[in-house]
Design an enzyme around this catalytic site. Structure first.
Site, short mmCIF file in Angstrom:
data_model
loop_
_atom_site.label_atom_id
_atom_site.label_comp_id
_atom_site.label_asym_id
_atom_site.label_seq_id
_atom_site.Cartn_x
_atom_site.Cartn_y
_atom_site.Cartn_z
N LYS A 74 0.68 -1.02 0.10
CA LYS A 74 -0.06 0.09 0.21
C LYS A 74 0.96 1.15 0.06
O LYS A 74 1.85 1.22 0.69
CB LYS A 74 -0.93 0.05 1.14
CG LYS A 74 -1.80 1.11 1.36
CD LYS A 74 -2.91 0.82 2.42
CE LYS A 74 -4.12 1.76 2.89
NZ LYS A 74 -4.69 1.45 3.96
N SER A 149 -9.49 1.32 3.38
CA SER A 149 -8.99 1.93 2.45
C SER A 149 -7.69 1.38 1.79
O SER A 149 -7.24 1.94 0.68
CB SER A 149 -8.34 3.26 3.22
OG SER A 149 -7.13 2.62 4.10
N SER A 173 -9.37 -1.06 7.55
CA SER A 173 -8.93 -1.00 6.00
C SER A 173 -8.37 -2.06 5.46
O SER A 173 -8.29 -2.24 4.21
CB SER A 173 -7.90 0.10 6.00
OG SER A 173 -8.56 1.42 5.96
N1 GLN Z 1 -13.25 3.59 7.17
C1 GLN Z 1 -12.46 3.76 8.47
C2 GLN Z 1 -11.83 5.39 8.54
O1 GLN Z 1 -12.04 5.95 7.82
C3 GLN Z 1 -11.05 3.02 8.36
C4 GLN Z 1 -9.97 3.28 7.59
C5 GLN Z 1 -8.80 2.68 7.97
O2 GLN Z 1 -8.80 1.48 8.50
N2 GLN Z 1 -7.68 3.07 7.57
O3 GLN Z 1 -11.25 5.67 9.14
#
Ligand code: GLN
Length: 468
Positions: A74, A149, A173
């Site tokens: 990532k 994400s 994510s």
């Molecule tokens: N959807 C969650 C957020 O926006 C988790 C995102 C993540 O784990 N990076 O914070």
């Protein structure tokens, strides 16, 4: 019983493997697949080829456990010499001058870093649509979101471009895109893996996680990247088990605490039916299921968003066009350059979260809001830990619905509300594994198994038994 799909383990490369040739083929394949999916932000032809050449010169006895394995990473994880943008225009021109500890460890174990993958801007989101280079498509149905994400890593694995990828998981994510693409994704115990070289979103939540098509591959990579790191004071000095061996020792879960009917009532009907089918399959395999009430969603979601926004506002303060990040001059004054750089550099969601974060940390709100969220977090952790008195694992859904179409409108707060399940393990710092559990209306359905702290091996053994 087959609950989860899963390809056979990655075969060990033959001793006479032409590694640069195999790497070139892997790059071509990834490039071809990626035309429709956009999982990658950067395919690192030069770096991967140089890495393969270096590895090829190693005498067989010196070869590491991941020798020749192509991995995608990532793009909020630093890979030396490669663009490391975190999906944000403010870092659009940045190339990492060093490797994150996890990347260093992958390389030392013989992995070949094929490239960096897409994400929501600064990992804030649940869809992989907010990065400055556009969305990733779900390989299962390219008209749909992949989840986020870590949607890029999930799509890279689910499309067959790479067998394993690293993501980061702050509030789900890794687990959400794994569920939306029908693969496995693990978020380890907070402190298991070094965060050195990860662009921080919310430091007390962020963890590196892995995505793969089967538990053994997950275990092989997890063993390599885990363990204390002097460059990350929150990494914990604990013995790292052989996670691949754990995945090779299937152990069907015995006592499972599953989310109550009241808690799963929020799922859409096909997802609810899929969760109930999963419970029946667990029972058919010999598990005893008890049900438990999740902490109030409104408390969980509020505590999570107060805390992550507070931490994000402080972590992202460094991107001001002076210390870090692209600079936009404005009218020539420093104050204007600061304002213009941050306005041009950040997308709407990131800006919103910075504003929320600075608000909850400001005098007058700090005690009422930030301190309350911290207390709620502690209570949620204690409550979840208490359930392990009766069960070895907690079993909860991941997503309320199937992945939406990219063209579907999104209501304000919809994705925050959708995080209600995955943020539990994040708030509590617990290890959690997304396991594919069949389909709902032709699209992948995943469930999450949560274990007590440091019990990733138990999660992998359980997943292996479920995949048998
Ligand atoms: N959807 C969650 C957020 O926006 C988790 C995102 C993540 O784990 N990076 O914070």
């Amino acid at each position: 019983m087959t609950l989860a799909g899963g390809d056979p383990d990655i075969p060990l490369p033959a001793p006479d493997l032409d590694l640069p040739g195999a790497t070139a083929a892997a790059l071509d394949r990834a490039e071809a697949i990626d035309r429709d999916i956009h999982a990658f932000l950067h395919l690192d032809r030069d770096g991967a080829t140089a890495g393969a050449r270096r590895l090829e010169r190693q005498p067989p006895a010196a070869r590491g456990p991941l020798f020749g394995l192509p991995v995608a990473v990532k793009d909020n994880i630093a890979v030396r010499g490669v663009p490391s943008t975190s999906g944000s225009a403010v870092l659009g021109a940045y190339r990492a001058p060093y490797d994150a500890t996890v990347v260093e460890r992958l390389r030392a174990a013989g992995a070949v870093i094929l490239g960096t993958t897409n994400l929501d801007e600064f990992a804030m989101g649940s869809a992989t649509t907010s990065g400055f280079r556009g969305p990733t498509r779900n390989p299962v149905d390219p008209e749909r979101i992949v989840g986020g994400s870590s949607g890029g890593p999930a799509a890279a694995v689910a499309s067959g471009a790479v067998p394993v990828a690293l993501g980061t998981d702050t509030g789900g994510s890794v687990r959400l895109p794994a569920a939306h693409t029908g693969i496995f994704g693990i978020r380890p115990t907070y402190g298991r893996i070094s965060r050195f070289g990860i662009t921080a979103y919310a430091s007390s939540f962020d963890q590196v996680g892995c995505l793969a098509t089967n538990p053994t591959d997950l275990g092989r990579v997890l063993s390599v990247i885990s363990g204390a790191d002097p460059r990350d004071a929150t990494s914990v000095d604990r013995e790292v088990p052989d996670f691949a061996a754990a995945a090779a020792r299937p152990a069907f879960p015995r006592n499972v605490m599953a989310a109550s009917e009241e808690d799963i009532a929020i799922l859409d009907p096909p997802s609810r039916a899929a969760f109930s089918r999963t419970l029946r399959r667990f029972e058919a395999g010999g598990a005893t299921i008890q049900r438990f009430r999740l902490p109030e969603a409104v408390t969980t979601i509020s505590a999570y968003y107060v805390l992550v926004c507070a931490e994000a506002s402080s972590n992202l303060a460094r991107f001001d066009g002076m210390r870090y990040g692209s600079r936009v001059e404005g009218d020539g004054t420093l104050a204007e350059a600061f304002r213009a750089s941050r306005t041009a550099g950040f997308g709407d969601e990131v800006r919103l979260r910075i504003l929320l974060g600075t608000t909850v940390l400001s005098q007058g709100y700090r005690d009422a809001i930030y301190a309350a969220a911290t207390a709620a977090r502690k209570a949620i952790r204690n409550r979840l830990l208490g359930h392990f008195d009766q069960g070895d694992f907690l079993l909860i859904p991941i997503a309320r619905t199937a992945p939406r179409r990219l063209s579907d409108p999104v209501e304000a707060g919809e994705d925050y509300d959708g995080d209600r399940f995955t943020i539990l393990a994040s708030l509590a710092g617990l290890p959690a594994l997304a396991i594919p559990a069949g389909e709902r209306e032709g699209l992948p359905f995943g469930v999450e198994l949560i274990a007590p702290p440091w019990e990733e091996a138990a999660l992998l053994s359980a997943a292996a038994a479920l995949a048998d």
